[in-house]
Design a protein around this motif. Sequence first.
Motif, PDB file in Angstrom:
ATOM      1  N   LEU A   1     -15.439  -2.980  -7.302  1.00  0.00           N
ATOM      2  CA  LEU A   1     -17.037  -2.624  -7.637  1.00  0.00           C
ATOM      3  C   LEU A   1     -17.340  -1.924  -5.962  1.00  0.00           C
ATOM      4  O   LEU A   1     -18.205  -1.766  -5.961  1.00  0.00           O
ATOM      5  CB  LEU A   1     -17.070  -4.526  -7.494  1.00  0.00           C
ATOM      6  CG  LEU A   1     -17.890  -4.167  -9.210  1.00  0.00           C
ATOM      7  CD1 LEU A   1     -18.311  -6.004  -8.410  1.00  0.00           C
ATOM      8  CD2 LEU A   1     -18.679  -3.697  -9.456  1.00  0.00           C
TER       9      LEU A   1
ATOM     10  N   ALA B   1     -18.938   0.886  -4.682  1.00  0.00           N
ATOM     11  CA  ALA B   1     -20.282   1.103  -3.424  1.00  0.00           C
ATOM     12  C   ALA B   1     -20.133   2.113  -2.759  1.00  0.00           C
ATOM     13  O   ALA B   1     -21.063   2.662  -2.749  1.00  0.00           O
ATOM     14  CB  ALA B   1     -21.133  -0.441  -3.088  1.00  0.00           C
TER      15      ALA B   1
ATOM     16  N   PRO C   1     -25.826 -10.278  -6.294  1.00  0.00           N
ATOM     17  CA  PRO C   1     -25.688 -11.062  -7.749  1.00  0.00           C
ATOM     18  C   PRO C   1     -24.827 -11.324  -7.944  1.00  0.00           C
ATOM     19  O   PRO C   1     -24.203 -12.665  -8.859  1.00  0.00           O
ATOM     20  CB  PRO C   1     -26.393  -9.627  -8.297  1.00  0.00           C
ATOM     21  CG  PRO C   1     -26.286  -8.285  -7.081  1.00  0.00           C
ATOM     22  CD  PRO C   1     -25.633  -9.000  -5.643  1.00  0.00           C
ATOM     23  N   VAL C   2     -23.852 -10.984  -8.049  1.00  0.00           N
ATOM     24  CA  VAL C   2     -21.952 -11.336  -7.765  1.00  0.00           C
ATOM     25  C   VAL C   2     -21.741 -12.625  -8.083  1.00  0.00           C
ATOM     26  O   VAL C   2     -20.877 -14.000  -8.369  1.00  0.00           O
ATOM     27  CB  VAL C   2     -21.148 -10.164  -8.234  1.00  0.00           C
ATOM     28  CG1 VAL C   2     -19.287 -11.307  -8.547  1.00  0.00           C
ATOM     29  CG2 VAL C   2     -20.806  -8.878  -8.947  1.00  0.00           C
TER      30      VAL C   2
ATOM     31  N   LYS D   1     -26.710  -5.513  -2.531  1.00  0.00           N
ATOM     32  CA  LYS D   1     -27.163  -5.508  -4.100  1.00  0.00           C
ATOM     33  C   LYS D   1     -26.059  -5.531  -5.397  1.00  0.00           C
ATOM     34  O   LYS D   1     -26.380  -5.271  -6.168  1.00  0.00           O
ATOM     35  CB  LYS D   1     -27.408  -4.191  -4.593  1.00  0.00           C
ATOM     36  CG  LYS D   1     -29.109  -3.537  -2.933  1.00  0.00           C
ATOM     37  CD  LYS D   1     -30.195  -3.667  -4.425  1.00  0.00           C
ATOM     38  CE  LYS D   1     -30.609  -3.672  -2.926  1.00  0.00           C
ATOM     39  NZ  LYS D   1     -32.521  -4.162  -4.420  1.00  0.00           N
ATOM     40  N   VAL D   2     -24.673  -5.104  -4.484  1.00  0.00           N
ATOM     41  CA  VAL D   2     -23.788  -5.541  -5.258  1.00  0.00           C
ATOM     42  C   VAL D   2     -23.140  -7.219  -5.772  1.00  0.00           C
ATOM     43  O   VAL D   2     -22.704  -7.573  -6.193  1.00  0.00           O
ATOM     44  CB  VAL D   2     -22.836  -4.246  -5.322  1.00  0.00           C
ATOM     45  CG1 VAL D   2     -21.357  -4.691  -6.100  1.00  0.00           C
ATOM     46  CG2 VAL D   2     -23.015  -2.909  -5.236  1.00  0.00           C
TER      47      VAL D   2
ATOM     48  N   PRO E   1     -14.039  -8.101  -7.502  1.00  0.00           N
ATOM     49  CA  PRO E   1     -13.109  -6.981  -7.683  1.00  0.00           C
ATOM     50  C   PRO E   1     -12.366  -5.888  -6.889  1.00  0.00           C
ATOM     51  O   PRO E   1     -14.454  -5.641  -7.210  1.00  0.00           O
ATOM     52  CB  PRO E   1     -13.478  -6.646  -9.457  1.00  0.00           C
ATOM     53  CG  PRO E   1     -14.098  -7.377  -9.495  1.00  0.00           C
ATOM     54  CD  PRO E   1     -14.915  -8.768  -8.866  1.00  0.00           C
TER      55      PRO E   1
ATOM     56  N   ARG F   1     -26.465  -2.536   2.005  1.00  0.00           N
ATOM     57  CA  ARG F   1     -27.066  -2.492   0.793  1.00  0.00           C
ATOM     58  C   ARG F   1     -25.897  -3.197  -0.442  1.00  0.00           C
ATOM     59  O   ARG F   1     -25.693  -3.531  -1.958  1.00  0.00           O
ATOM     60  CB  ARG F   1     -27.424  -1.165   0.582  1.00  0.00           C
ATOM     61  CG  ARG F   1     -28.235  -0.852   0.012  1.00  0.00           C
ATOM     62  CD  ARG F   1     -29.131   0.267   0.148  1.00  0.00           C
ATOM     63  NE  ARG F   1     -28.567   0.843  -1.619  1.00  0.00           N
ATOM     64  CZ  ARG F   1     -30.052   0.832  -2.002  1.00  0.00           C
ATOM     65  NH1 ARG F   1     -30.905  -0.033  -2.121  1.00  0.00           N
ATOM     66  NH2 ARG F   1     -30.035   0.852  -3.849  1.00  0.00           N
TER      67      ARG F   1
ATOM     68  N   LYS G   1     -19.934 -13.502 -15.374  1.00  0.00           N
ATOM     69  CA  LYS G   1     -20.669 -12.767 -15.846  1.00  0.00           C
ATOM     70  C   LYS G   1     -21.656 -13.054 -16.238  1.00  0.00           C
ATOM     71  O   LYS G   1     -23.138 -12.601 -17.016  1.00  0.00           O
ATOM     72  CB  LYS G   1     -19.770 -14.293 -16.806  1.00  0.00           C
ATOM     73  CG  LYS G   1     -18.513 -14.179 -17.337  1.00  0.00           C
ATOM     74  CD  LYS G   1     -18.684 -14.140 -19.146  1.00  0.00           C
ATOM     75  CE  LYS G   1     -17.180 -14.703 -19.867  1.00  0.00           C
ATOM     76  NZ  LYS G   1     -16.348 -15.382 -19.446  1.00  0.00           N
ATOM     77  N   GLY G   2     -22.536 -13.362 -15.280  1.00  0.00           N
ATOM     78  CA  GLY G   2     -24.025 -13.598 -14.973  1.00  0.00           C
ATOM     79  C   GLY G   2     -24.526 -12.320 -14.794  1.00  0.00           C
ATOM     80  O   GLY G   2     -25.619 -12.372 -14.952  1.00  0.00           O
TER      81      GLY G   2
END
Lengths: 344, 281
Positions: free
Chosen positions: B169, B173, B190-191, B186-187, B166, B182, B280-281
Motif C-alpha cells: 500500500l 502510494a 484510515p487503515v 490519506k492511506v 501491507p 499525504r 476491513k473497515g
Amino acid sequence: MSEIELRNVCKEYKKGYPIIHEMSLTLKEGGFSVLLGPSGCGKSTLLRIIAGLDRETGGDVLIGGKSMKNVLPQDREIAMVFQNYALYPSMTARENMEFGLKNMKIPKNEREIRISRISKMLGLEGHMKSKPHQLSGGQCQRVALARAIVKEPKAFLMDEPLSNLDAKLRAQIRRELIELHNKLGTTFVYVTHDQVEAMSMGSEVIVLEGGKARQQASPDEVYANPADLFVAKFIGAPPMNIVDVSALSKFGVAPKAEFIGFRPEKAMIMDFSATCPDGCVFLAGSVAARENLGDHSLISINTKAGMIIAKRFGERAFSEEKAMVAVKREDLKWFDEEGKSIRT
Amino acid sequence: MSKDKAINFIAFARCIKIGFIAICAALMAFPFAWMVLSSLKTKAELMSGGWLPSDPQWLNYLEAIRSPLLRNIGNSLAISAASTAYQLVSGAMLAYALAYMSFKGKGLIFALIMGSCMAPSAATYIPSYIILSKMKLLDSYTGLVVSSLVSVFGIFLLRQAFMQVPPSLIEAARLDSASHWRTLWKVVYPVAKPSFAAFVLINAIASYNSYMWPSLVTNSPDLYMVSQGLRHFFIEGGAYGTNWPLVMAGSAIVVLPLLAVFALLQKWFVSGLSGSAGLKG
Ligand SMILES: Nc1ncnc2c1ncn2[C@@H]1O[C@H](COP(=O)(O)OP(=O)(O)O)[C@@H](O)[C@H]1O
Ligand SMILES: [Mg+2]
C-alpha cells in the motif's frame, strides 16, 4: 521511448548471497515481456528494481535510454500492479484511480476524462462508488489495472496480478490483458510463475532461474527450442521427456550430446510388434498409467531409459500393455553435459 | 445422549463465563455508584453509613459547580486536547518513519525512544522543570502543553499498527507520487484508525488525570487542572473538616467528560488495542 534495459544488474540482500546475478536484458518498447520462473527465483525483486522500489547493488537500469540511477520511483513514469492489488481500502474505486492523478497535479477536467474513458474500457462504470471490500476479486483486479492505466505511464509492471483469482476468472482476465495490450500499445512487463500465462500472453518470454536469465525468446521459440534442460523441463504440461543419450546411441547421436529431449506430443505410441517408420528412433516399454483428459490422453511408459510420457489426441484408446515409443529424428532436442542446448 | 451432555456443558460454561464477567463489571462499577450515592448524602449521613440517601442533596452539585471546578475541568480539557493533538501528529510522523523508511541509525533511534520509557517519570521531573524554567514557561498553559508534546507509548502503539499495513500500500502510494505526509494521512491513517482512537483515548485520559507534574509547574489557581481542583475540596475545610459529599459531587462531575469520550471511542478503542489494524473497515 520506453524500452527497458538492464545492464549487468546485481542484487544482494546479504553480502555474498546474490539474488540477481549480473543480469543484462532488453525489454522491447511496446512489447509484452513476461518474466517467468519458479517461486523465489528473483522475479519480483527484478520488477521492483525496475520500478525503483528496491535499489540494485550493481549495474544500471535504463528506461527509454535514460539511466534510472538517480530517478525516484514516482518519477520513472511507470505504473505497477501488485499481486494483492494494493488498493487503498478507505477509498472508492474512483478515488483509487484519482489519487495518483491528483498527486501528479493533473487538472480536474483532464482527470474526469481519463477516469470515465478507462472505467468504461474496463467495464467498471457501475462500481466507481464502491470501496475495495465491496468488490469481488476480479473487480478489484480491474480497479488496480485502471488505477495504473489512468496515469498513462510509459510501462506497466505487473507482479503475478492474476494469482489471487480463480481459474475461470484468470482465463478471462488473461484475454482482457492481451486485448488491453493491443489497445494501449504500451510496454508491459509481466511477472508470473505460471507458464500458461507466459505462453498465452507474452510477445516474449524470459525464463529466470536462480537469479539468472536462462532464455529470452518468443513463446513459440521457448517451447520448440528450449535453451537448456531447465527451460525444457519448466515449460510444457507435461514437460519435455529427457533421456540419457546412451539409451538411443544405436541410432547415432549429435557430437557432445549427453541428453536427449522430446515433447510428449512428438512421441508416437505404437503396438509393440509394429515396424517403426523410417527416420524415427524408438524405445520399447510397458504402459504404466493412462490418463484421459478429454481431448487428449497421457500415457506413461516405463522404458529402460526411464519414464516416458506420450500425449495422444482424439485417437482411439491405447489398450495394449506393451508399447513402442517412436520419435522422428527432427523432433529430438540435444543437450550437452551442462544441459545447454546443442543446435544441429 | 452425549450430544445433549456436550450442549449442557457448553451452556454451563457460558453461565460461568457470564457470571464471572458480571461480577467483574459490578466490582468496577461499585466505586462509581458509591461515589454518586455519597454525593447526594449529607455529611452526617455519609459518615454514619447506610446505602441510599434519605433525602437527595442535589444542592451538593450546585455548590460543586459554583466552585472553580468547572474552570479546572475547562483547563484540563483544553490542555489534554492540545497535548493529545500534538502527540498524535508527532507520534504518527515518528511511527511512519520507523515503520516505512529505511535510514541509518533507525534501530538506535527506536531503541532510544523505547529506552526512555524505562526511566521512572519522577527522574525526569527535575530536568524537565529546569528546562521549562529556562524557557520561561513555568506556570503557563504553554508550559503544560510543551512538556507533553511527544508520547513514547503513542509512538510505539502507532508503529505496531503501521507495521500491520501491507507494505505494498505504501509502495503503491509512492508510485502514485504521494508525499509522505499525504501517504500518512490519506492511506495509512484510515487503515490504522482504531489505533489512533486508542491513542487519543489513552493519552487524553492520562493527561486529564495527571496530577504530580501539573502541580509542580503551576502555581496560580487559575491554571489548576481537575486533579488539583479536586484536591482543593479536600483541604478547604482543614484536616478534619473535609466535606465528603461535596468531594464526591465534584468527582462525579469530573468523571463525566471521560465517560463521554470513552463512549464515543470505545468501539475503536477495543479493536485498536487488540492489534487488528482494521483493514476491513
Ligand atoms: N527484503 C528481502 N530481504 C532478504 N531477502 C529477500 C528479500 N526479498 C526477497 N528476498 C529473497 O530473494 C529471493 C527472490 O525473491 P523474489 O524476487 O520475491 O522471488 P519471486 O518473486 O521470483 O518468487 C528469495 O530467495 C527471497 O527470499
Ligand atoms: Mg514474487
